[in-house]
Scaffold this active site. Structure first.
Site, mmCIF file in Angstrom:
data_model
loop_
_atom_site.group_PDB
_atom_site.id
_atom_site.type_symbol
_atom_site.label_atom_id
_atom_site.label_comp_id
_atom_site.label_asym_id
_atom_site.label_seq_id
_atom_site.Cartn_x
_atom_site.Cartn_y
_atom_site.Cartn_z
ATOM 1 N N GLN A 85 -63.928 -49.173 -22.140
ATOM 2 C CA GLN A 85 -62.793 -49.207 -21.442
ATOM 3 C C GLN A 85 -62.030 -50.688 -21.261
ATOM 4 O O GLN A 85 -61.200 -50.598 -20.367
ATOM 5 C CB GLN A 85 -62.561 -48.273 -19.955
ATOM 6 C CG GLN A 85 -62.879 -46.814 -20.139
ATOM 7 C CD GLN A 85 -63.029 -46.158 -18.963
ATOM 8 O OE1 GLN A 85 -61.954 -45.728 -18.184
ATOM 9 N NE2 GLN A 85 -63.991 -45.764 -18.623
ATOM 10 N N LYS A 87 -68.004 -43.368 -10.394
ATOM 11 C CA LYS A 87 -68.171 -44.888 -10.230
ATOM 12 C C LYS A 87 -67.936 -45.404 -8.882
ATOM 13 O O LYS A 87 -68.538 -46.005 -8.014
ATOM 14 C CB LYS A 87 -67.326 -45.667 -11.302
ATOM 15 C CG LYS A 87 -67.379 -47.246 -10.787
ATOM 16 C CD LYS A 87 -66.510 -47.857 -11.755
ATOM 17 C CE LYS A 87 -64.966 -47.647 -11.382
ATOM 18 N NZ LYS A 87 -63.926 -48.193 -11.830
ATOM 19 N N THR A 88 -66.582 -44.879 -8.311
ATOM 20 C CA THR A 88 -66.217 -45.154 -7.069
ATOM 21 C C THR A 88 -67.080 -44.736 -5.881
ATOM 22 O O THR A 88 -67.562 -45.266 -4.917
ATOM 23 C CB THR A 88 -64.841 -44.840 -6.493
ATOM 24 O OG1 THR A 88 -63.930 -45.088 -7.685
ATOM 25 C CG2 THR A 88 -64.217 -44.862 -5.338
ATOM 26 N N ASP A 106 -66.176 -54.645 -9.399
ATOM 27 C CA ASP A 106 -65.685 -53.516 -10.313
ATOM 28 C C ASP A 106 -65.094 -53.982 -11.632
ATOM 29 O O ASP A 106 -64.471 -54.937 -11.577
ATOM 30 C CB ASP A 106 -64.860 -52.689 -9.148
ATOM 31 C CG ASP A 106 -64.798 -51.430 -9.558
ATOM 32 O OD1 ASP A 106 -65.257 -51.049 -10.469
ATOM 33 O OD2 ASP A 106 -63.830 -50.697 -9.151
ATOM 34 N N GLU A 107 -64.765 -52.858 -12.288
ATOM 35 C CA GLU A 107 -63.964 -53.123 -13.186
ATOM 36 C C GLU A 107 -64.398 -54.360 -14.160
ATOM 37 O O GLU A 107 -63.488 -55.306 -14.704
ATOM 38 C CB GLU A 107 -62.663 -53.054 -13.230
ATOM 39 C CG GLU A 107 -61.959 -51.764 -12.655
ATOM 40 C CD GLU A 107 -62.069 -50.613 -13.428
ATOM 41 O OE1 GLU A 107 -62.487 -50.719 -14.706
ATOM 42 O OE2 GLU A 107 -61.695 -49.537 -13.001
ATOM 43 N N ARG A 122 -58.529 -39.460 -19.701
ATOM 44 C CA ARG A 122 -57.800 -39.050 -18.415
ATOM 45 C C ARG A 122 -57.627 -37.686 -18.266
ATOM 46 O O ARG A 122 -57.206 -37.226 -17.260
ATOM 47 C CB ARG A 122 -56.259 -39.659 -18.668
ATOM 48 C CG ARG A 122 -56.170 -41.144 -18.924
ATOM 49 C CD ARG A 122 -56.867 -42.147 -17.888
ATOM 50 N NE ARG A 122 -58.261 -42.494 -18.467
ATOM 51 C CZ ARG A 122 -59.175 -42.739 -17.866
ATOM 52 N NH1 ARG A 122 -59.082 -42.964 -16.433
ATOM 53 N NH2 ARG A 122 -60.417 -43.123 -18.244
#
Length: 748
Positions: A257, A34-35, A226-227, A610
């Site tokens: 998430q 994503k980043t 974002d998020e 994670r």
């Protein structure tokens, strides 16, 4: 800028970078890059489409994320990246508010209150109105006001809404609306905004000043969030208004998430985004670059159980990877030992560093047993997102009482507890007592006992009451074991009640932490190896256990311990998810509806994703809670994982207990058959004179006795760094490899 930057992207990533016009929703699965997509998307706008950086608004949830992204973009396109409007919601909108402050009656240099400022103000208001400060606690009031602001409910709407009044009255706080009103007025009079005001007042600014809204709508041609799954109503409405003219809004997130409902995040923002933008472009980033096929498959099998979600199929080209190790422990204390042992062995066998491991838990209070086990095994660790268990204020407060009850000359303990909870003894009075003791060459306790001669008035009376209380604690410590004494002190000092009465999330966590401390003391008392069960003995053990290391270097090689909430956005080669038990995870306190259960399941999904290489999950068959040993059941979430991804790790499995071997009912295909451990049938009763020996000189051929495995013979001694292992063949339990720092052996 790299000419081939598009070539290193997969097709959906490339589409997300190139699709710059119109509303776009990028559903980014865990580990999907994503980043990189966000970075290249902004770089593409700047370099290839010649968009003015001042016209791009990019909103993130942490300053760290914004800083890292800006740095990456600057490496691609140069210093133009510095002119982007990029940052957190609060930082960007405080910048706008400072420019437009006069429209709202504020100066441009308005003060921003932090939570301590806000709580202090609320405390003054409660006192001003003559209200019960035990009922209207600053924490509780501030949370109520914050919740209202995040839902864009002003004090006028709040005080005129009969539903809010009825709710507050039912909770015994009918004056909440009056406090909210006074709080807002005093903030305004002081030219101050709190953190929530930065969003609330931006909405007010855009609502009441159309010219200002139009100015920023024209300025920001491209809006990115974002998020997005973590936004609240206030945040979404601001971005929606800013993008209303050009509709070039791009939101990036993953509904799977969304784990911050308790902070006001509204998952409906991402689930219903398409309703606000019928022409929406939806791009799904489904290839996971982080985790093994096993971990991705397990995560998919979990999140697939949620009904309320945006469907996607996350996959990976990575290796199959190891099956997930399921670790069963008899107690939470043993769970810590098994986790530490697994880390120790993995480091040695696979050449991992401490930094390659993370231990994730549902609540901070779970860290105690884990910390103790890691310390005993000489494994360096760090608590992230919270203090070390014994450094938390509530723990230090209780232990301060305990220390002073044992030793009345402990000045630091006295300073900590004499006015905690508040009893009207100020710092000046304490200083007078300390000075008087020094001038008269007397000990501190003597000065306290003669407070009437030193202080006089109400302060002396308060000190006399304190002395009487400590004397009773002193008698209790002398007559009772450590657990009984600690329970008595926690209850009668007023600390436990103060924490119990605080119904906020923070207050509940602090109360749980104190209960966990009492659980640890109970374990100490119940341990047959603890010959001296006194409070003084326990304090000595704790002092040795928590003695700070002289770690002055900048060594970053430590095992990371954190709550699952704190782990979001991070990744580790090896991850342990501990405390996989019903009522703990999913949390009993957080489940009152299907929506709550689905949020807990999303939290589990975050924990699983994670991990890159190896994932462990552990549960205990019994766990101390509120000073009692409670029988536990494995979490329902373990049942929901596809059985093909799980392995019951016999090497890290504790002997069966009366709680039952529930896990075997749902463990499917494994790399080794699920069967009863060899030692399950062994019931060894330690010899009457059993006492652990000093094993520093244990040698091959020595005969030993173990409290569980019985009698055996040492076949091999293995030394690895500061750790020593013994390979022992027991008469009934078979061959075992024991870490001598853990094992309790009697040399025959």
């Amino acid at each position: 800028m790299e000419e081939n930057y598009l070539e290193i992207l997969n097709p959906p990533q490339r589409e997300a970078v190139l699709k710059t016009e119109g509303p776009t929703m990028i559903i980014a699965g865990a580990g999907s890059g994503k980043t990189r997509v966000l970075t290249y998307r902004i770089a593409h706008l700047l370099k290839e489409k010649n968009v003015d950086p001042f016209s791009i608004l990019s909103l993130t949830f942490t300053n760290k994320a914004a800083k890292e992204m800006r740095h990456r973009i600057e490496e691609l396109v140069g210093t133009d990246a510095r002119n982007l409007w990029m940052g957190t919601f609060h930082s960007v909108f405080s910048r706008i508010l400072r420019s437009e402050a006069d429209k709202l009656g504020y100066p441009s240099h308005f003060t921003i209150y932090d939570s301590d400022d806000s709580k202090s103000l609320i405390k003054n208001i409660v006192k001003y109105y003559g209200l019960d400060d035990k009922l209207y606690k600053p924490n509780v009031v501030l949370n109520r006001i914050s919740s209202a602001k995040n839902r864009l409910v002003s004090w006028q709407e709040y005080t005129n809404n009969p539903i809010y009044l009825a709710d507050d009255t039912e909770n015994g706080k009918p004056e909440m609306g009056k406090i909210y009103k006074e709080y807002v007025k005093r903030c305004f009079k002081a030219d101050a905004m709190d953190f929530d005001d930065l969003l609330f007042n931006t909405n007010v600014l855009f609502r009441d000043h159309v010219d200002v809204l139009n100015k920023y709508q024209q300025r920001f041609k491209y809006v990115m969030v974002d998020e997005f799954q973590d936004t609240n109503i206030s945040q979404y409405l601001i971005t929606k208004k800013l993008a209303a003219v050009r509709r070039n809004i791009c939101v990036v997130g993953d509904d799977a998430q969304s784990i911050y409902a308790f902070r006001g995040a509204d998952i409906q923002n991402i689930l219903n985004f398409e309703k606000d933008y019928p022409e929406l472009n939806i791009i799904k980033l489904e290839q996971n670059y982080r985790s093994s096929k096993t971990i991705v498959g397990a995560a998919n099998s979990i999140i697939g159980k949620n009904k309320n979600q945006l469907r996607k199929s996350v996959w990976t080209d990575n290796d199959e990877g190891s099956l997930i190790d399921l670790i069963k422990a008899t107690t939470d204390n043993e769970e810590g030992k098994l986790v530490a042992s697994a880390i120790f062995e993995s480091k040695n066998q696979d050449h991992y560093h401490n930094s390659d491991f993370a231990i994730l838990y549902r609540t901070n209070s779970q860290s105690r047993a884990l910390e103790e086990a890691l310390r005993r095994n000489n494994i360096k660790y760090k608590i992230v997102g919270g203090l070390s268990f014994y450094q938390r204020k509530e723990i230090k407060d209780i232990l301060g009482y305990v220390r002073f009850s044992v030793n009345q000359n402990d000045e630091q303990a006295l300073r900590r507890i004499i006015n905690t909870p508040k009893r009207g003894i100020g710092a000046a009075s304490v200083e007078k007592l300390i000075v008087a003791a020094a001038e008269n060459n007397a000990d501190l306790w003597t000065a306290l006992e003669n407070a009437t001669q030193i202080l006089g008035g109400r302060a002396a009376s308060a000190v006399n009451d304190f002395v009487t209380m400590i004397k009773s604690f002193k008698l209790t410590v002398a007559k009772k074991d450590a657990f009984e004494a600690a329970s008595h002190i926690a209850k009668n000092s007023g600390l436990l009640k103060e924490l119990y009465d605080d119904k906020t999330i923070e207050g509940r966590n602090r109360y749980e932490n104190v209960q966990e401390l009492l659980n640890g003391i109970k374990e100490f008392v119940d341990n047959p190896e603890s010959e001296d069960k006194s409070m003084a003995s326990f304090l000595q053990e704790i002092a040795l256990l928590t003695d700070a290391d002289n770690d002055k270097d900048e060594d970053k090689d430590y095992v990371t311990l954190m709550t699952i909430h704190s782990s979001k956005g991070l990744e580790f080669k090896n991850v342990f998810v501990v405390g996989m038990e019903e009522d703990l995870f999913p949390s009993q306190m957080m489940i009152s509806s299907r929506q709550d259960l689905e949020e807990e399941r999303r939290l589990f999904y975050v924990a699983i994703t994670r991990a890159e290489k190896k994932l462990y999950m552990s549960y205990a068959l019994t766990r101390y809670r509120f000073g009692r040993l409670k029988t536990c059941e494995p979490s329902r979430f373990l049942e929901e994982i596809d059985k093909d991804f799980l392995k019951m790790n016999l090497k890290f499995s504790a002997p069966s207990s009366p709680a039952g071997d529930y896990a075997k009912n749902f463990i499917g295909n494994t790399t080794q058959p699920v069967r009863k451990p060899v030692n399950q049938a062994v019931v060894h009763k330690p010899s009457a004179d059993f006492k652990p020996s000093n094993t520093s000189k244990l040698a091959e051929g020595d005969k030993v006795e173990h409290p569980k495995f019985g009698f055996g013979k040492v076949t091999k001694i293995e030394i690895q760094g500061a750790n020593k292992k013994a390979h022992i063949t027991f008469e009934k339990a078979g061959e075992k490899t024991l870490l001598l720092s853990f094992a309790k052996l009697r040399i025959l």
